[in-house]
Design a protein around this motif. Structure first.
Motif, PDB file in Angstrom:
ATOM      1  N   VAL A 171      38.643 -30.893  -5.024  1.00 58.03           N
ATOM      2  CA  VAL A 171      40.079 -31.172  -4.957  1.00 58.03           C
ATOM      3  C   VAL A 171      40.677 -30.336  -3.840  1.00 58.03           C
ATOM      4  O   VAL A 171      40.173 -29.255  -3.490  1.00 58.03           O
ATOM      5  N   SER A 172      41.753 -30.843  -3.265  1.00 60.63           N
ATOM      6  CA  SER A 172      42.428 -30.092  -2.209  1.00 60.63           C
ATOM      7  C   SER A 172      43.228 -28.942  -2.815  1.00 60.63           C
ATOM      8  O   SER A 172      43.682 -29.013  -3.965  1.00 60.63           O
ATOM      9  N   ALA A 173      43.379 -27.892  -2.043  1.00 66.10           N
ATOM     10  CA  ALA A 173      44.076 -26.704  -2.524  1.00 66.10           C
ATOM     11  C   ALA A 173      45.525 -26.999  -2.891  1.00 66.10           C
ATOM     12  O   ALA A 173      46.112 -26.299  -3.716  1.00 66.10           O
ATOM     13  N   ASP A 174      46.116 -28.032  -2.296  1.00 68.60           N
ATOM     14  CA  ASP A 174      47.489 -28.395  -2.645  1.00 68.60           C
ATOM     15  C   ASP A 174      47.543 -29.365  -3.825  1.00 68.60           C
ATOM     16  O   ASP A 174      48.611 -29.864  -4.181  1.00 68.60           O
ATOM     17  N   GLU A 175      46.390 -29.635  -4.441  1.00 67.73           N
ATOM     18  CA  GLU A 175      46.290 -30.486  -5.618  1.00 67.73           C
ATOM     19  C   GLU A 175      46.845 -31.884  -5.383  1.00 67.73           C
ATOM     20  O   GLU A 175      47.461 -32.487  -6.268  1.00 67.73           O
ATOM     21  N   GLN A 176      46.601 -32.418  -4.196  1.00 66.71           N
ATOM     22  CA  GLN A 176      47.049 -33.770  -3.879  1.00 66.71           C
ATOM     23  C   GLN A 176      45.899 -34.772  -3.847  1.00 66.71           C
ATOM     24  O   GLN A 176      46.122 -35.964  -4.050  1.00 66.71           O
ATOM     25  N   TRP A 177      44.670 -34.290  -3.585  1.00 72.07           N
ATOM     26  CA  TRP A 177      43.557 -35.199  -3.378  1.00 72.07           C
ATOM     27  C   TRP A 177      42.332 -34.767  -4.165  1.00 72.07           C
ATOM     28  O   TRP A 177      42.074 -33.571  -4.340  1.00 72.07           O
ATOM     29  N   MET A 178      41.585 -35.755  -4.616  1.00 73.30           N
ATOM     30  CA  MET A 178      40.287 -35.524  -5.242  1.00 73.30           C
ATOM     31  C   MET A 178      39.243 -36.282  -4.421  1.00 73.30           C
ATOM     32  O   MET A 178      39.463 -37.451  -4.057  1.00 73.30           O
ATOM     33  N   VAL A 179      38.125 -35.638  -4.126  1.00 76.18           N
ATOM     34  CA  VAL A 179      37.094 -36.230  -3.278  1.00 76.18           C
ATOM     35  C   VAL A 179      35.766 -36.227  -4.024  1.00 76.18           C
ATOM     36  O   VAL A 179      35.313 -35.185  -4.498  1.00 76.18           O
ATOM     37  N   VAL A 180      35.165 -37.394  -4.133  1.00 80.37           N
ATOM     38  CA  VAL A 180      33.823 -37.533  -4.698  1.00 80.37           C
ATOM     39  C   VAL A 180      32.866 -37.655  -3.522  1.00 80.37           C
ATOM     40  O   VAL A 180      32.939 -38.604  -2.740  1.00 80.37           O
ATOM     41  N   LEU A 181      31.977 -36.672  -3.375  1.00 80.46           N
ATOM     42  CA  LEU A 181      31.061 -36.641  -2.233  1.00 80.46           C
ATOM     43  C   LEU A 181      29.675 -37.093  -2.635  1.00 80.46           C
ATOM     44  O   LEU A 181      29.120 -36.632  -3.636  1.00 80.46           O
ATOM     45  N   THR A 182      29.108 -37.995  -1.841  1.00 82.28           N
ATOM     46  CA  THR A 182      27.728 -38.430  -1.987  1.00 82.28           C
ATOM     47  C   THR A 182      27.070 -38.308  -0.614  1.00 82.28           C
ATOM     48  O   THR A 182      27.765 -38.099   0.386  1.00 82.28           O
ATOM     49  N   PRO A 183      25.770 -38.427  -0.520  1.00 88.49           N
ATOM     50  CA  PRO A 183      25.124 -38.311   0.792  1.00 88.49           C
ATOM     51  C   PRO A 183      25.628 -39.316   1.824  1.00 88.49           C
ATOM     52  O   PRO A 183      25.661 -39.018   3.016  1.00 88.49           O
ATOM     53  N   ASP A 184      26.052 -40.487   1.385  1.00 91.17           N
ATOM     54  CA  ASP A 184      26.423 -41.543   2.327  1.00 91.17           C
ATOM     55  C   ASP A 184      27.917 -41.781   2.459  1.00 91.17           C
ATOM     56  O   ASP A 184      28.379 -42.315   3.475  1.00 91.17           O
ATOM     57  N   PRO A 188      43.962 -40.069  -4.757  1.00 95.38           N
ATOM     58  CA  PRO A 188      45.059 -39.181  -5.129  1.00 95.38           C
ATOM     59  C   PRO A 188      44.661 -38.463  -6.418  1.00 95.38           C
ATOM     60  O   PRO A 188      44.074 -39.077  -7.318  1.00 95.38           O
ATOM     61  N   LEU A 189      44.940 -37.170  -6.506  1.00 97.67           N
ATOM     62  CA  LEU A 189      44.510 -36.400  -7.673  1.00 97.67           C
ATOM     63  C   LEU A 189      45.215 -36.913  -8.932  1.00 97.67           C
ATOM     64  O   LEU A 189      46.444 -36.908  -9.011  1.00 97.67           O
ATOM     65  N   PRO A 190      44.464 -37.376  -9.937  1.00101.84           N
ATOM     66  CA  PRO A 190      45.089 -37.860 -11.174  1.00101.84           C
ATOM     67  C   PRO A 190      45.858 -36.751 -11.885  1.00101.84           C
ATOM     68  O   PRO A 190      45.438 -35.587 -11.892  1.00101.84           O
ATOM     69  N   ALA A 243      46.171 -36.241 -14.990  1.00103.07           N
ATOM     70  CA  ALA A 243      45.411 -35.671 -16.104  1.00103.07           C
ATOM     71  C   ALA A 243      44.485 -34.562 -15.624  1.00103.07           C
ATOM     72  O   ALA A 243      44.298 -33.550 -16.309  1.00103.07           O
ATOM     73  N   VAL A 244      43.882 -34.740 -14.440  1.00109.69           N
ATOM     74  CA  VAL A 244      43.021 -33.700 -13.882  1.00109.69           C
ATOM     75  C   VAL A 244      43.852 -32.479 -13.521  1.00109.69           C
ATOM     76  O   VAL A 244      43.451 -31.330 -13.772  1.00109.69           O
ATOM     77  N   ARG A 245      45.017 -32.708 -12.939  1.00108.15           N
ATOM     78  CA  ARG A 245      45.894 -31.598 -12.577  1.00108.15           C
ATOM     79  C   ARG A 245      46.313 -30.800 -13.825  1.00108.15           C
ATOM     80  O   ARG A 245      46.332 -29.561 -13.816  1.00108.15           O
ATOM     81  N   LYS A 246      46.624 -31.492 -14.897  1.00107.18           N
ATOM     82  CA  LYS A 246      47.014 -30.816 -16.139  1.00107.18           C
ATOM     83  C   LYS A 246      45.846 -30.041 -16.732  1.00107.18           C
ATOM     84  O   LYS A 246      46.023 -28.944 -17.264  1.00107.18           O
ATOM     85  N   THR A 247      44.637 -30.611 -16.611  1.00109.94           N
ATOM     86  CA  THR A 247      43.466 -29.933 -17.159  1.00109.94           C
ATOM     87  C   THR A 247      43.190 -28.636 -16.415  1.00109.94           C
ATOM     88  O   THR A 247      42.711 -27.657 -17.002  1.00109.94           O
ATOM     89  N   PHE A 248      43.488 -28.590 -15.112  1.00112.81           N
ATOM     90  CA  PHE A 248      43.311 -27.361 -14.343  1.00112.81           C
ATOM     91  C   PHE A 248      44.062 -26.194 -14.971  1.00112.81           C
ATOM     92  O   PHE A 248      43.579 -25.062 -15.010  1.00112.81           O
ATOM     93  N   SER A 249      45.269 -26.471 -15.410  1.00115.33           N
ATOM     94  CA  SER A 249      46.137 -25.399 -15.911  1.00115.33           C
ATOM     95  C   SER A 249      45.881 -25.063 -17.379  1.00115.33           C
ATOM     96  O   SER A 249      46.463 -24.109 -17.911  1.00115.33           O
ATOM     97  N   ALA A 250      45.011 -25.817 -18.038  1.00114.98           N
ATOM     98  CA  ALA A 250      44.727 -25.563 -19.451  1.00114.98           C
ATOM     99  C   ALA A 250      43.649 -24.508 -19.608  1.00114.98           C
ATOM    100  O   ALA A 250      42.735 -24.407 -18.783  1.00114.98           O
ATOM    101  N   GLU A 251      43.717 -23.749 -20.670  1.00115.07           N
ATOM    102  CA  GLU A 251      42.736 -22.696 -20.899  1.00115.07           C
ATOM    103  C   GLU A 251      41.344 -23.256 -21.205  1.00115.07           C
ATOM    104  O   GLU A 251      40.342 -22.571 -21.017  1.00115.07           O
ATOM    105  N   PHE A 252      41.285 -24.500 -21.655  1.00112.65           N
ATOM    106  CA  PHE A 252      39.992 -25.083 -22.016  1.00112.65           C
ATOM    107  C   PHE A 252      39.287 -25.734 -20.825  1.00112.65           C
ATOM    108  O   PHE A 252      38.210 -26.313 -20.991  1.00112.65           O
ATOM    109  N   HIS A 253      39.836 -25.629 -19.611  1.00111.57           N
ATOM    110  CA  HIS A 253      39.313 -26.406 -18.487  1.00111.57           C
ATOM    111  C   HIS A 253      37.857 -26.095 -18.150  1.00111.57           C
ATOM    112  O   HIS A 253      37.118 -26.970 -17.708  1.00111.57           O
ATOM    113  N   GLY A 306      41.316 -45.512  -4.660  1.00110.70           N
ATOM    114  CA  GLY A 306      41.418 -44.740  -3.424  1.00110.70           C
ATOM    115  C   GLY A 306      40.730 -45.462  -2.285  1.00110.70           C
ATOM    116  O   GLY A 306      40.743 -46.688  -2.210  1.00110.70           O
ATOM    117  N   THR A 307      40.084 -44.694  -1.409  1.00105.30           N
ATOM    118  CA  THR A 307      39.466 -45.245  -0.205  1.00105.30           C
ATOM    119  C   THR A 307      38.066 -44.674  -0.023  1.00105.30           C
ATOM    120  O   THR A 307      37.838 -43.491  -0.282  1.00105.30           O
TER     121      THR A 307
END
Length: 223
Positions: free
Chosen positions: A54-67, A73-75, A77-87, A144-145
């Motif tokens: 994820v980008s440091a500004d919490e705007q983007w999520m990137v799934v990286l594969t070899p190709d 855009p960062l969902p 729900a993912v952003r909320k999970t970051f701030s939770a103690e159970f993350h 996304g793209t």
């Protein structure tokens, strides 16, 4: 072309010649239709997950594969999970991706929490997770793209350790006649002089998939 010439040579003149030409056009049209139908068929393949960042500004999520780099855009729900103690106890996975002719990608992701404490369970439910047996789950669609990786890989540029388990992502690609020209899209990811991986000049941080993130801490999510 040899068959077409033979067909034309065997046609007499006058109205029969016009009939032969019409028949020849029909044959070529049907042949072209067969080629076009092949272009429009879906192509399925499997990607191996290198990491999710994820980008440091919490705007983007990137799934990286070899190709490829799949940028979303960062969902929320993912952003909320970051701030939770159970993350740190949350696992994540991605279901089948579908790529269209414009390199748009859609799919689903799932966050899950197993054997949560009462406190974490309550917090997860409040964040939108739902209970399924001993699991707490959040899942939704994302869009996304897709970009070609062009040889840029997280495990090479950041010297991160290899995955404990190699996750697979199934992808269905819709082939179109103008798709080939769009394969030249340039990934928005880049490697800075100090080896930092960025997207749109914003630093990226590993969240799942590797043992060591770029800041030396463990990943935010487990694989």
């Amino acid at each position: 072309m040899a068959k077409q010439d033979s067909f034309a040579e065997n046609c007499p003149g006058g109205w029969m010649n016009r009939l032969c030409r019409a028949a020849l056009i029909a044959v070529l049209f049907l042949a072209g239709g067969c080629v076009t139908s092949e272009l429009y068929k879906a192509h399925e393949y499997t990607e191996t997950l290198d990491a999710v960042m994820v980008s440091a500004d919490e705007q983007w999520m990137v799934v990286l594969t070899p190709d490829h780099h799949y940028v979303f855009p960062l969902p929320e729900a993912v952003r909320k999970t970051f701030s939770a103690e159970f993350h740190e106890q949350v696992g994540a996975r991605f279901d089948g991706f579908q790529v269209n002719a414009l390199q748009g990608v859609s799919g689903q992701y799932r966050l899950y929490l197993k054997n949560a404490s009462e406190v974490d369970r309550a917090a997860a439910l409040a964040a939108g997770y739902y209970a399924e047996g001993n699991l707490l789950i959040f899942e939704e669609s994302i869009a996304g793209t897709r970009y070609p990786a062009n040889g840029l890989r997280v495990d090479e540029t950041m010297q991160a350790q290899a995955l404990n388990q190699r996750s697979q992502i199934s992808v269905e690609e819709s082939l179109r006649p103008h798709l080939l020209g769009l394969r030249t899209l340039v990934t928005p990811l880049a490697v800075m002089a100090d080896g930092l991986l960025v997207i749109f000049s914003v630093p990226l941080v590993v969240v799942i998939g590797t043992d060591i993130a770029i800041n030396g801490a463990g990943p935010i999510f487990k694989n």
